[in-house]
Write a protein that holds these residues in place. Structure first.
Motif, short mmCIF file in Angstrom:
data_model
loop_
_atom_site.label_atom_id
_atom_site.label_comp_id
_atom_site.label_asym_id
_atom_site.label_seq_id
_atom_site.Cartn_x
_atom_site.Cartn_y
_atom_site.Cartn_z
N ALA A 98 34.21 52.59 34.18
CA ALA A 98 34.46 54.03 33.98
C ALA A 98 35.78 54.48 34.61
O ALA A 98 36.27 55.57 34.30
N LEU A 99 36.37 53.64 35.46
CA LEU A 99 37.59 54.01 36.17
C LEU A 99 38.81 53.24 35.68
O LEU A 99 39.89 53.34 36.28
N GLU A 100 38.67 52.49 34.61
CA GLU A 100 39.73 51.59 34.16
C GLU A 100 41.04 52.30 33.86
O GLU A 100 42.12 51.73 34.03
N THR A 101 40.97 53.55 33.41
CA THR A 101 42.20 54.26 33.03
C THR A 101 42.82 55.04 34.19
O THR A 101 43.85 55.68 34.00
N MET A 102 42.22 54.97 35.37
CA MET A 102 42.73 55.72 36.52
C MET A 102 43.45 54.79 37.49
O MET A 102 43.09 53.61 37.62
N PRO A 103 44.47 55.31 38.20
CA PRO A 103 45.22 54.47 39.14
C PRO A 103 44.49 54.30 40.47
O PRO A 103 44.95 54.71 41.53
N VAL A 104 43.31 53.71 40.39
CA VAL A 104 42.50 53.46 41.58
C VAL A 104 42.12 51.98 41.62
O VAL A 104 42.14 51.29 40.60
N THR A 105 41.79 51.52 42.81
CA THR A 105 41.33 50.15 43.01
C THR A 105 39.82 50.16 43.12
O THR A 105 39.25 51.03 43.78
N VAL A 106 39.17 49.20 42.50
CA VAL A 106 37.72 49.07 42.61
C VAL A 106 37.40 47.85 43.46
O VAL A 106 37.91 46.75 43.19
N CYS A 107 36.58 48.03 44.49
CA CYS A 107 36.08 46.93 45.31
C CYS A 107 34.61 46.74 44.98
O CYS A 107 33.82 47.67 45.16
N MET A 108 34.26 45.56 44.52
CA MET A 108 32.86 45.27 44.27
C MET A 108 32.20 44.86 45.58
O MET A 108 32.69 43.97 46.29
N THR A 109 31.10 45.53 45.91
CA THR A 109 30.42 45.30 47.18
C THR A 109 28.94 45.00 46.93
O THR A 109 28.40 45.28 45.86
N ASP A 110 28.30 44.45 47.93
CA ASP A 110 26.91 44.03 47.84
C ASP A 110 25.99 45.23 47.64
O ASP A 110 26.07 46.22 48.38
#
Length: 259
Positions: free
Chosen positions: A62-74
């Motif tokens: 859902a955030l692919e088009t925004m200039p943000v970083t996604v961290c996958m966490t447990d």
């Protein structure tokens, strides 16, 4: 030093599961998901980096088009602070980096508030900072869902509680219809800034008796002897979104500010 010249990171914990509002980060608010509104507030505040800490690939998508970083966490991490501490490890932030923990259900968090908590931390030698607002409603003082706090003359937190603090003994002995004047009643706003090195340490601290009793994670820092700087917010914080009713209220608010 004002926050315009202080670089900071905003980390947004966004867990998919929610008891009261399932799939909350992806619920639609206007024309986009709730989490996108929150990320936009962080970007508007001028963060050097905006990171969303999540446990679900659908939130990342859902955030692919925004200039943000996604961290996958447990998914099993116990709290939002644990989630952003995991991000601190993944991203390799320096110990002195300022990290703001912005909850993923705060789509209307004011930019001035985000910058105020950065300034509170940058202007202090405390490892952690938060915000408060003056409380002028006796019902809120007595409401256990409203977290109150008291602070020292230098702005450092003395205690947070769901109980009414301070208790105006003499005034309340005669009546409790309104709050007496001249007493600093404060409601806590759950926005935090940490130095990244402390954030990593905080996540490793053992839960404490007062934290368990009040169900307030910030008491863990105080019980372990760490200072929390408290500043008054320069702008009101609209309520976050926890329920279907909250979401409907947020829709109305969004239409009002757009008109």
């Amino acid at each position: 030093m004002p926050s315009e010249s202080v670089p900071f990171i905003v980390a947004i914990p966004a867990r998919y599961a929610s008891m009261r509002l399932p799939g909350k980060p992806l619920r639609r608010l206007g024309d986009r998901p709730l989490i996108a509104h929150v990320a936009a507030r962080a970007l508007d505040a001028g963060a050097r980096e905006v990171v969303v800490a999540t446990d679900d690939e659908r939130i990342a998508a859902a955030l692919e088009t925004m200039p943000v970083t996604v961290c996958m966490t447990d998914a099993d991490l116990a709290s939002g602070s644990d989630r952003i501490a995991a991000c601190a490890e993944q991203r390799g932030w320096d110990d002195d980096d300022i990290v703001v923990n912005l909850q993923g259900d705060e789509p209307f968090a004011p930019v001035g508030g985000l910058r105020a908590v950065v300034d509170a931390l940058a202007g202090s030698d405390a490892p952690m900072a938060t915000l408060a607002v003056e409380l002028d409603d006796v019902e809120a003082l007595l409401d256990p869902n409203c977290v109150k706090l008291v602070r020292a003359a230098d702005g450092r937190a003395l205690y947070f509680s769901r109980a009414p603090i301070p208790w105006p003994r003499d005034a309340f002995a005669s009546h409790r219809e309104c709050l007496p004047a001249g007493i600093p009643f404060l409601r806590h706003i759950g926005l935090y800034a940490y130095r990244a090195g402390f954030l990593r340490r905080f996540a490793r601290l053992s839960p404490t008796p007062l934290e368990r009793a009040e169900s307030l994670e910030q008491l863990r820092a105080l019980e372990h002897g760490h200072a929390i700087q408290v500043a008054l917010t320069p702008e009101p914080f609209p309520p976050g979104i926890d329920t279907e009713d909250d979401l409907r209220r947020a829709e109305r608010h969004l239409r009002e500010i757009a008109s």
